[in-house]
Design a protein around this motif. Structure first.
Motif, PDB file in Angstrom:
ATOM      1  N   LEU A  32      -0.328  49.066  33.447  1.00 35.52           N
ATOM      2  CA  LEU A  32      -0.019  50.207  34.310  1.00 35.52           C
ATOM      3  C   LEU A  32       0.622  49.731  35.611  1.00 35.52           C
ATOM      4  O   LEU A  32       0.364  48.621  36.060  1.00 35.52           O
ATOM      5  CB  LEU A  32      -1.305  50.977  34.623  1.00 35.52           C
ATOM      6  CG  LEU A  32      -1.993  51.588  33.401  1.00 35.52           C
ATOM      7  CD1 LEU A  32      -3.317  52.222  33.795  1.00 35.52           C
ATOM      8  CD2 LEU A  32      -1.077  52.608  32.731  1.00 35.52           C
ATOM      9  N   PRO A  33       1.457  50.579  36.213  1.00 33.01           N
ATOM     10  CA  PRO A  33       1.992  50.223  37.528  1.00 33.01           C
ATOM     11  C   PRO A  33       0.861  50.209  38.550  1.00 33.01           C
ATOM     12  O   PRO A  33      -0.146  50.893  38.376  1.00 33.01           O
ATOM     13  CB  PRO A  33       2.994  51.345  37.828  1.00 33.01           C
ATOM     14  CG  PRO A  33       2.624  52.474  36.934  1.00 33.01           C
ATOM     15  CD  PRO A  33       1.930  51.888  35.746  1.00 33.01           C
ATOM     16  N   SER A  34       1.006  49.404  39.589  1.00 32.52           N
ATOM     17  CA  SER A  34      -0.002  49.368  40.648  1.00 32.52           C
ATOM     18  C   SER A  34       0.735  49.277  41.975  1.00 32.52           C
ATOM     19  O   SER A  34       1.961  49.334  42.008  1.00 32.52           O
ATOM     20  CB  SER A  34      -0.933  48.172  40.443  1.00 32.52           C
ATOM     21  OG  SER A  34      -0.187  46.975  40.441  1.00 32.52           O
ATOM     22  N   SER A  73       5.935  47.572  39.575  1.00 29.54           N
ATOM     23  CA  SER A  73       6.438  48.378  38.466  1.00 29.54           C
ATOM     24  C   SER A  73       6.654  47.456  37.269  1.00 29.54           C
ATOM     25  O   SER A  73       6.610  46.232  37.414  1.00 29.54           O
ATOM     26  CB  SER A  73       7.760  49.052  38.854  1.00 29.54           C
ATOM     27  OG  SER A  73       7.566  49.973  39.907  1.00 29.54           O
ATOM     28  N   ASN A  74       6.893  48.044  36.091  1.00 31.20           N
ATOM     29  CA  ASN A  74       6.999  47.216  34.891  1.00 31.20           C
ATOM     30  C   ASN A  74       8.020  47.773  33.914  1.00 31.20           C
ATOM     31  O   ASN A  74       8.145  48.990  33.772  1.00 31.20           O
ATOM     32  CB  ASN A  74       5.642  47.155  34.164  1.00 31.20           C
ATOM     33  CG  ASN A  74       4.520  46.691  35.073  1.00 31.20           C
ATOM     34  OD1 ASN A  74       4.404  45.512  35.367  1.00 31.20           O
ATOM     35  ND2 ASN A  74       3.723  47.633  35.565  1.00 31.20           N
ATOM     36  N   VAL A  75       8.741  46.866  33.250  1.00 27.21           N
ATOM     37  CA  VAL A  75       9.512  47.240  32.070  1.00 27.21           C
ATOM     38  C   VAL A  75       8.654  46.839  30.881  1.00 27.21           C
ATOM     39  O   VAL A  75       8.438  45.647  30.645  1.00 27.21           O
ATOM     40  CB  VAL A  75      10.869  46.512  32.009  1.00 27.21           C
ATOM     41  CG1 VAL A  75      11.616  46.893  30.740  1.00 27.21           C
ATOM     42  CG2 VAL A  75      11.704  46.828  33.243  1.00 27.21           C
ATOM     43  N   THR A  76       8.114  47.831  30.174  1.00 26.59           N
ATOM     44  CA  THR A  76       7.191  47.508  29.085  1.00 26.59           C
ATOM     45  C   THR A  76       7.920  47.512  27.749  1.00 26.59           C
ATOM     46  O   THR A  76       8.906  48.221  27.555  1.00 26.59           O
ATOM     47  CB  THR A  76       6.030  48.519  29.026  1.00 26.59           C
ATOM     48  OG1 THR A  76       6.558  49.809  28.737  1.00 26.59           O
ATOM     49  CG2 THR A  76       5.276  48.555  30.345  1.00 26.59           C
ATOM     50  N   VAL A  77       7.430  46.677  26.852  1.00 32.60           N
ATOM     51  CA  VAL A  77       8.016  46.546  25.516  1.00 32.60           C
ATOM     52  C   VAL A  77       6.891  46.693  24.505  1.00 32.60           C
ATOM     53  O   VAL A  77       5.868  46.014  24.621  1.00 32.60           O
ATOM     54  CB  VAL A  77       8.691  45.169  25.347  1.00 32.60           C
ATOM     55  CG1 VAL A  77       9.151  44.972  23.909  1.00 32.60           C
ATOM     56  CG2 VAL A  77       9.868  45.018  26.306  1.00 32.60           C
ATOM     57  N   SER A  78       7.070  47.569  23.526  1.00 32.28           N
ATOM     58  CA  SER A  78       6.048  47.730  22.495  1.00 32.28           C
ATOM     59  C   SER A  78       6.301  46.756  21.353  1.00 32.28           C
ATOM     60  O   SER A  78       7.177  46.965  20.521  1.00 32.28           O
ATOM     61  CB  SER A  78       6.035  49.160  21.959  1.00 32.28           C
ATOM     62  OG  SER A  78       5.188  49.208  20.819  1.00 32.28           O
ATOM     63  N   GLU A  82       7.693  55.111  44.789  1.00 33.78           N
ATOM     64  CA  GLU A  82       6.459  54.938  44.022  1.00 33.78           C
ATOM     65  C   GLU A  82       6.659  53.937  42.881  1.00 33.78           C
ATOM     66  O   GLU A  82       7.681  53.982  42.193  1.00 33.78           O
ATOM     67  CB  GLU A  82       6.052  56.284  43.398  1.00 33.78           C
ATOM     68  CG  GLU A  82       5.392  57.235  44.360  1.00 33.78           C
ATOM     69  CD  GLU A  82       4.057  56.697  44.857  1.00 33.78           C
ATOM     70  OE1 GLU A  82       3.181  56.437  44.019  1.00 33.78           O
ATOM     71  OE2 GLU A  82       3.913  56.515  46.085  1.00 33.78           O
ATOM     72  N   PRO A  83       5.684  53.079  42.643  1.00 34.27           N
ATOM     73  CA  PRO A  83       5.748  52.205  41.462  1.00 34.27           C
ATOM     74  C   PRO A  83       5.761  53.046  40.185  1.00 34.27           C
ATOM     75  O   PRO A  83       5.149  54.120  40.147  1.00 34.27           O
ATOM     76  CB  PRO A  83       4.455  51.390  41.550  1.00 34.27           C
ATOM     77  CG  PRO A  83       4.032  51.481  42.975  1.00 34.27           C
ATOM     78  CD  PRO A  83       4.498  52.816  43.463  1.00 34.27           C
ATOM     79  N   ARG A  84       6.467  52.583  39.166  1.00 38.05           N
ATOM     80  CA  ARG A  84       6.467  53.289  37.882  1.00 38.05           C
ATOM     81  C   ARG A  84       6.848  52.311  36.787  1.00 38.05           C
ATOM     82  O   ARG A  84       7.347  51.219  37.061  1.00 38.05           O
ATOM     83  CB  ARG A  84       7.439  54.472  37.901  1.00 38.05           C
ATOM     84  CG  ARG A  84       8.904  54.071  38.013  1.00 38.05           C
ATOM     85  CD  ARG A  84       9.813  55.296  38.137  1.00 38.05           C
ATOM     86  NE  ARG A  84      11.217  54.912  38.237  1.00 38.05           N
ATOM     87  CZ  ARG A  84      12.114  55.082  37.257  1.00 38.05           C
ATOM     88  NH1 ARG A  84      11.758  55.613  36.102  1.00 38.05           N
ATOM     89  NH2 ARG A  84      13.370  54.720  37.424  1.00 38.05           N
ATOM     90  N   ASN A  85       6.604  52.702  35.557  1.00 41.29           N
ATOM     91  CA  ASN A  85       6.997  51.873  34.421  1.00 41.29           C
ATOM     92  C   ASN A  85       8.205  52.479  33.724  1.00 41.29           C
ATOM     93  O   ASN A  85       8.375  53.696  33.716  1.00 41.29           O
ATOM     94  CB  ASN A  85       5.854  51.773  33.404  1.00 41.29           C
ATOM     95  CG  ASN A  85       4.780  50.785  33.846  1.00 41.29           C
ATOM     96  OD1 ASN A  85       4.857  50.226  34.938  1.00 41.29           O
ATOM     97  ND2 ASN A  85       3.792  50.572  32.998  1.00 41.29           N
ATOM     98  N   ILE A  86       9.028  51.622  33.134  1.00 43.30           N
ATOM     99  CA  ILE A  86      10.049  52.076  32.192  1.00 43.30           C
ATOM    100  C   ILE A  86       9.703  51.458  30.846  1.00 43.30           C
ATOM    101  O   ILE A  86       9.495  50.244  30.749  1.00 43.30           O
ATOM    102  CB  ILE A  86      11.469  51.625  32.615  1.00 43.30           C
ATOM    103  CG1 ILE A  86      11.914  52.346  33.889  1.00 43.30           C
ATOM    104  CG2 ILE A  86      12.464  51.888  31.487  1.00 43.30           C
ATOM    105  CD1 ILE A  86      13.305  51.955  34.372  1.00 43.30           C
ATOM    106  N   GLN A  87       9.597  52.308  29.835  1.00 39.85           N
ATOM    107  CA  GLN A  87       9.351  51.802  28.485  1.00 39.85           C
ATOM    108  C   GLN A  87      10.703  51.437  27.879  1.00 39.85           C
ATOM    109  O   GLN A  87      11.588  52.287  27.760  1.00 39.85           O
ATOM    110  CB  GLN A  87       8.667  52.896  27.656  1.00 39.85           C
ATOM    111  CG  GLN A  87       8.570  52.639  26.162  1.00 39.85           C
ATOM    112  CD  GLN A  87       7.354  51.810  25.791  1.00 39.85           C
ATOM    113  OE1 GLN A  87       6.270  52.011  26.315  1.00 39.85           O
ATOM    114  NE2 GLN A  87       7.544  50.854  24.892  1.00 39.85           N
ATOM    115  N   ALA A  88      10.880  50.160  27.529  1.00 43.55           N
ATOM    116  CA  ALA A  88      12.159  49.727  26.964  1.00 43.55           C
ATOM    117  C   ALA A  88      12.397  50.407  25.618  1.00 43.55           C
ATOM    118  O   ALA A  88      11.452  50.695  24.882  1.00 43.55           O
ATOM    119  CB  ALA A  88      12.172  48.215  26.791  1.00 43.55           C
TER     120      ALA A  88
END
Lengths: 359, 359
Positions: free
Chosen positions: B172-174, B178-183, B337-343
């Motif tokens: 999660l972002p904190s 922020s994060n670019v997440t990969v499943s 704001e911190p946020r994630n992007i799902q690749a």
């Protein structure tokens, strides 16, 4: 250094040190800067606490007082997508980084897409101008030299040290300028003679983009050395990409009959990517390598060893070029005399793609 | 901007401007900083001359007054020679640079050789600590996440914004992160199902180095998804290099007879380099691709398209990962704001190396 210690509110300042030690900020500053006005016992306490808390002089404050940024800049003036596919750049950056990192210097990297600049003639000059004007870097390394290159005069004007990597052997060092020179003549002779002793008499050269000095010199020396040995050369200009290397190969070879006088029995490519694209094109033309055509490329990146058939190449120590360039730039920044390093000549790495001409 | 104008003595200073205009340095400073204390006519003259001579505020002075460095940092914790051979890094840097350059931000790059650090557990932490302490960068992008990764707590302590590129979808972002997440689960399912529908029931997985979270997740999901479809998996750990990918392939396949129950009819590789090394090893074992064994790799760099036979791969938009990460970091630095992007999930790119299992 402790990363699991009590959490700290960001960066440690001189105020923090003064507060913790119960002394004035001036005393802390004297102690940290090696000035008088503070006892040796206090100086020792200040330095011990500064070390424990991980205090560093702010790079901005240091840059203002020492006029040093501890950073070196590199601008790659090429389509970023192409840069991503070209092993040459990553190898050379790795060589440069090896030296810079060992001296705790930072590398500032910028990629400028030639297709996206507002004025083609001004190319990437705005980046150098900005870096110089803002005092971002202590010096720069230049690649991909062009005729009447506008970068050296700009850097001279800003009194910015620079190293040309891959300059011709006729380029002399000048004020604040050293060079890693490469003899295209020696490398071209190595390639041409390897082909001649394997019986090739008519060869093709697929070269990189127009305007790059080293690429023009390479093609000229390949042609003139071949001519001096009684060999003939057809030339085709490409753009360093695998796709266009394939297209150029088809342009040169399509419709020619193996064994006919105009059929080149070997193709020399200006870089590995074009050669790999060329191998695929030759397959589509039903020409076998090295049965019908031998192939030699330039650089000997990992692509050559991994391709099938294995690609013969003029093997160059690209990461060593980078190490030498970084070393020369650090010398210039430290105020040493400018000088040139002549890069070691390439060595032919023969693999399956190089055969004897039996036609 | 004129590069052919009269030579200037290096950088233009406020003193130079004051001298040329015949006014005080204070007036020049007021004019440049938009402060009162100077007439609009004088302000216009100062700004015009500053523009003409190419005056820029010193980055050091600006950093001191604005606490911004306009630089983003990346540390690659890997043998520089390996970095030079790995297309993944150059592609991702190209993506990052595309966004940073458009915002006139600089990229500070450092490579740290794990074999050359004094203390393995402290890995590359000294670089981050130094950058934070010296105020070198406004934020960093992290690759190659490991279990109990010590970098995020260190960066949190320094209040340094950071983006994790390639984090798992459960991250999660904190604050300032922020994060670019990969499943890996989705990508692994794509690969396993492509193999299953081509008739493969027993496969091998050659994975990258131990300790990398995304690589461990990838292997786990490949195994569990295959098991859920009634397929069996043998696993072999390698190190992302072509040479060791070949060795691992021989370790898995040597002595096995095509058609026997323990013979894997397909091999999945954790990156393209290991897969290319694997192709060469299979050739030495006299196993044809895809006749005896199908091969799929991960990433789909240019190596896949250029290899022979063409390598099938889980194709990922690596440069887009880089673009997303740079975008997120610029947002954090600007105070958003911190946020994630799902690749976007990878897409199977089928080439010659992928065949139907006819055994």
């Amino acid at each position: 250094m402790s990363i699991s210690g009590a959490p700290q509110a960001g960066k440690v300042t001189i105020s923090d040190l003064a507060h913790r030690l119960g002394i004035s900020k001036a005393s802390v500053s004297y102690a940290l800067n090696g000035q008088s006005g503070v006892s040796e016992a206090t100086r020792a306490r200040v330095l011990a606490l500064a070390g424990e808390l991980g205090w560093y002089p702010s790079s901005s404050a240091r840059a203002l007082s020492h006029s040093r940024t501890d950073s070196v800049g590199i601008v790659l003036f090429r389509d970023p997508e192409q840069i991503g596919a070209e092993p040459f750049y990553m190898s050379i950056l790795a060589g440069i980084e090896g030296v810079l990192g060992a001296h705790d210097m930072n590398l500032l990297l910028r990629m400028v897409d030639p297709g996206a600049v507002p004025d083609e003639r001004m190319r990437d000059l705005a980046v150098y101008e900005r870096w110089a004007g803002e005092g971002r870097v202590d010096g720069v390394i230049l690649f991909d030299h062009v005729r009447d290159d506008p970068r050296p005069p700009l850097l001279d004007r800003f009194r910015m040290p620079y190293v040309r990597l891959g300059a011709g052997p006729d380029v002399l060092p000048s004020v604040r300028n050293s060079n890693v020179t490469v003899s295209q003549a020696v490398d071209a002779a190595t390639v041409v003679e390897a082909l001649r002793e394997r019986g090739h008499r008519h060869i093709a050269v697929v070269s990189g983009p127009a305007g790059l000095v080293h690429e023009e010199q390479k093609t000229e020396h390949l042609s003139s050395h071949a001519a001096s040995l009684g060999m003939t050369v057809v030339k085709c200009r490409s753009d360093y990409t695998a796709d266009d290397g394939g297209t150029a190969t088809i342009a040169v070879m399509a419709g020619l009959v193996p064994g006919s006088p105009e059929f080149p029995t070997a193709i020399v490519y200006g870089n590995d990517l074009m050669a790999v694209g060329g191998l695929q094109a030759l397959k589509r033309l039903n020409l076998s390598v090295p049965g019908h055509v031998s192939v030699i490329s330039w650089d000997d990146s990992i692509l050559c060893r991994l391709s099938s058939p294995g690609l013969s190449a003029l093997s160059r120590s690209v990461s060593e070029f980078g190490k030498n360039a970084a070393q020369l730039l650090l010398e210039l920044i430290a105020g040493h005399e400018p000088r040139n390093i002549q890069a070691r000549p390439g060595v032919l790495q023969a693999r399956e793609s190089l055969g004897r001409n039996l036609l």
